[in-house]
Every structure is written in structure tokens, then in C-alpha cells.
Write a protein that holds these residues in place. Structure first.
Motif, mmCIF file in Angstrom:
data_model
loop_
_atom_site.group_PDB
_atom_site.id
_atom_site.type_symbol
_atom_site.label_atom_id
_atom_site.label_comp_id
_atom_site.label_asym_id
_atom_site.label_seq_id
_atom_site.Cartn_x
_atom_site.Cartn_y
_atom_site.Cartn_z
ATOM 1 N N GLU A 166 13.641 -0.137 11.536
ATOM 2 C CA GLU A 166 12.910 -1.398 11.666
ATOM 3 C C GLU A 166 11.499 -1.131 11.169
ATOM 4 N N VAL A 167 11.067 -1.821 10.131
ATOM 5 C CA VAL A 167 9.738 -1.607 9.577
ATOM 6 C C VAL A 167 9.034 -2.940 9.346
ATOM 7 N N GLU A 168 7.719 -2.851 9.277
ATOM 8 C CA GLU A 168 6.902 -4.000 8.926
ATOM 9 C C GLU A 168 6.201 -3.689 7.619
ATOM 10 N N VAL A 169 6.214 -4.653 6.720
ATOM 11 C CA VAL A 169 5.524 -4.535 5.451
ATOM 12 C C VAL A 169 4.430 -5.601 5.459
ATOM 13 N N ALA A 170 3.174 -5.186 5.331
ATOM 14 C CA ALA A 170 2.057 -6.128 5.423
ATOM 15 C C ALA A 170 1.006 -5.813 4.369
ATOM 16 N N ILE A 171 0.207 -6.822 4.055
ATOM 17 C CA ILE A 171 -0.898 -6.688 3.116
ATOM 18 C C ILE A 171 -2.196 -6.787 3.909
ATOM 19 N N TYR A 172 -3.116 -5.861 3.643
ATOM 20 C CA TYR A 172 -4.425 -5.825 4.302
ATOM 21 C C TYR A 172 -5.523 -5.824 3.253
ATOM 22 N N SER A 173 -6.673 -6.368 3.622
ATOM 23 C CA SER A 173 -7.848 -6.243 2.768
ATOM 24 C C SER A 173 -8.338 -4.803 2.868
ATOM 25 N N VAL A 174 -9.214 -4.378 1.970
ATOM 26 C CA VAL A 174 -9.737 -3.012 2.029
ATOM 27 C C VAL A 174 -10.630 -2.806 3.253
ATOM 28 N N THR A 175 -11.063 -3.890 3.898
ATOM 29 C CA THR A 175 -11.850 -3.764 5.128
ATOM 30 C C THR A 175 -10.963 -3.668 6.364
ATOM 31 N N GLY A 176 -9.635 -3.776 6.169
ATOM 32 C CA GLY A 176 -8.704 -3.631 7.279
ATOM 33 C C GLY A 176 -8.221 -4.935 7.886
ATOM 34 N N ALA A 177 -8.649 -6.072 7.358
ATOM 35 C CA ALA A 177 -8.204 -7.369 7.879
ATOM 36 C C ALA A 177 -6.787 -7.677 7.379
ATOM 37 N N LEU A 178 -5.937 -8.127 8.294
ATOM 38 C CA LEU A 178 -4.586 -8.504 7.920
ATOM 39 C C LEU A 178 -4.622 -9.744 7.037
ATOM 40 N N VAL A 179 -3.972 -9.665 5.885
ATOM 41 C CA VAL A 179 -3.880 -10.796 4.964
ATOM 42 C C VAL A 179 -2.566 -11.541 5.199
ATOM 43 N N THR A 233 0.313 -12.714 -10.824
ATOM 44 C CA THR A 233 1.019 -13.736 -10.050
ATOM 45 C C THR A 233 1.842 -13.189 -8.893
ATOM 46 N N ASP A 234 2.550 -12.094 -9.106
ATOM 47 C CA ASP A 234 3.335 -11.522 -8.011
ATOM 48 C C ASP A 234 3.630 -10.058 -8.278
ATOM 49 N N THR A 235 3.998 -9.362 -7.217
ATOM 50 C CA THR A 235 4.308 -7.939 -7.281
ATOM 51 C C THR A 235 5.350 -7.629 -6.224
ATOM 52 N N HIS A 236 5.807 -6.402 -6.171
ATOM 53 C CA HIS A 236 6.765 -5.969 -5.153
ATOM 54 C C HIS A 236 6.249 -4.710 -4.466
ATOM 55 N N VAL A 237 6.322 -4.710 -3.147
ATOM 56 C CA VAL A 237 6.065 -3.498 -2.372
ATOM 57 C C VAL A 237 7.414 -2.801 -2.285
ATOM 58 N N GLU A 238 7.470 -1.603 -2.793
ATOM 59 C CA GLU A 238 8.724 -0.874 -2.855
ATOM 60 C C GLU A 238 8.620 0.374 -1.995
ATOM 61 N N GLY A 287 17.413 4.328 2.030
ATOM 62 C CA GLY A 287 17.347 4.145 0.586
ATOM 63 C C GLY A 287 16.167 3.289 0.192
ATOM 64 N N ARG A 288 16.256 2.747 -0.992
ATOM 65 C CA ARG A 288 15.151 2.019 -1.596
ATOM 66 C C ARG A 288 15.252 0.517 -1.329
ATOM 67 N N SER A 289 14.130 -0.073 -0.963
ATOM 68 C CA SER A 289 14.050 -1.519 -0.738
ATOM 69 C C SER A 289 12.748 -2.024 -1.325
ATOM 70 N N ARG A 290 12.670 -3.335 -1.510
ATOM 71 C CA ARG A 290 11.425 -3.910 -2.000
ATOM 72 C C ARG A 290 11.236 -5.304 -1.426
ATOM 73 N N VAL A 291 9.955 -5.669 -1.296
ATOM 74 C CA VAL A 291 9.562 -6.951 -0.733
ATOM 75 C C VAL A 291 8.548 -7.582 -1.682
ATOM 76 N N PRO A 292 8.750 -8.845 -2.067
ATOM 77 C CA PRO A 292 7.804 -9.483 -2.988
ATOM 78 C C PRO A 292 6.539 -9.973 -2.284
#
Length: 93
Positions: free
Chosen positions: A30-43, A17-22, A54-59
Motif C-alpha cells: 500500500e503506497v501513496e504517490v503525492a506531489i509536493y512543492s520544493v518548500t514541502g507543501a502538499l500539492v 502538460t502531463d507526466t508519469h511518476v513511475e 514490479g513497475r507501476s506508474r501514476v499520471p
């Protein structure tokens, strides 16, 4: 910034159902956190903002930019902003 690591944090792995990118930064950046398909397409871009050192996380709830559930499979969580790193995320529906 010095990127000391990025990893996907979830329990268990794979997730349903959900996860965290840590990630951990050696300095604020300033950073961007993104999810991509294995073919490189932006999801979906999960976040694009300044984070402190330090440590941060994004759901991520397993949806694309339109809010639709994505298919089961492996995705890449990518952190970029001066440097980049990626981690594999496995979704099982």
C-alpha cells in the motif's frame, strides 16, 4: 516491501502538460504517490492504494488538489508507505 527505486518518467523533461511518476516495488504494498512543492507543501495526492510487485506508474497533469494548473517550477514526486523515495519533476508552462 522493498522499494527498488522511484523515478519520474516523462519525455521530454521538463514537461508541459502531463507526466508519469513511475516506481518499482520488490513486493506488493500500500503506497501513496503525492506531489509536493520544493518548500514541502502538499500539492496533490495522486494515488493511495495497493500496488503489486514490479513497475507501476501514476499520471500527473500539472494540477493541484482543486484542479487548478500549478505554476512552472520544480516539484517533488514522493512515494511513501513503509519506505519513501522522491524524484524531482520540472513543469514548464
Amino acid at each position: 516491501p522493498v522499494l527498488s527505486g522511484v523515478r519520474v518518467w516523462n519525455s521530454p523533461n521538463p514537461f508541459k502538460t502531463d507526466t508519469h511518476v513511475e516506481f518499482e516495488l520488490g513486493a506488493s504494498a500500500e503506497v501513496e504517490v503525492a506531489i509536493y512543492s520544493v518548500t514541502g507543501a502538499l500539492v496533490r495526492v495522486l494515488a493511495k492504494q495497493s500496488y503489486p510487485a514490479g513497475r507501476s506508474r501514476v499520471p500527473w497533469d500539472g494540477t493541484d488538489v482543486s484542479g487548478r494548473a500549478v505554476a512552472s517550477g520544480t516539484y517533488l514526486a514522493r512515494l511513501s508507505g513503509g519506505v519513501s523515495a522522491a524524484a524531482r519533476v520540472t513543469l514548464v508552462r
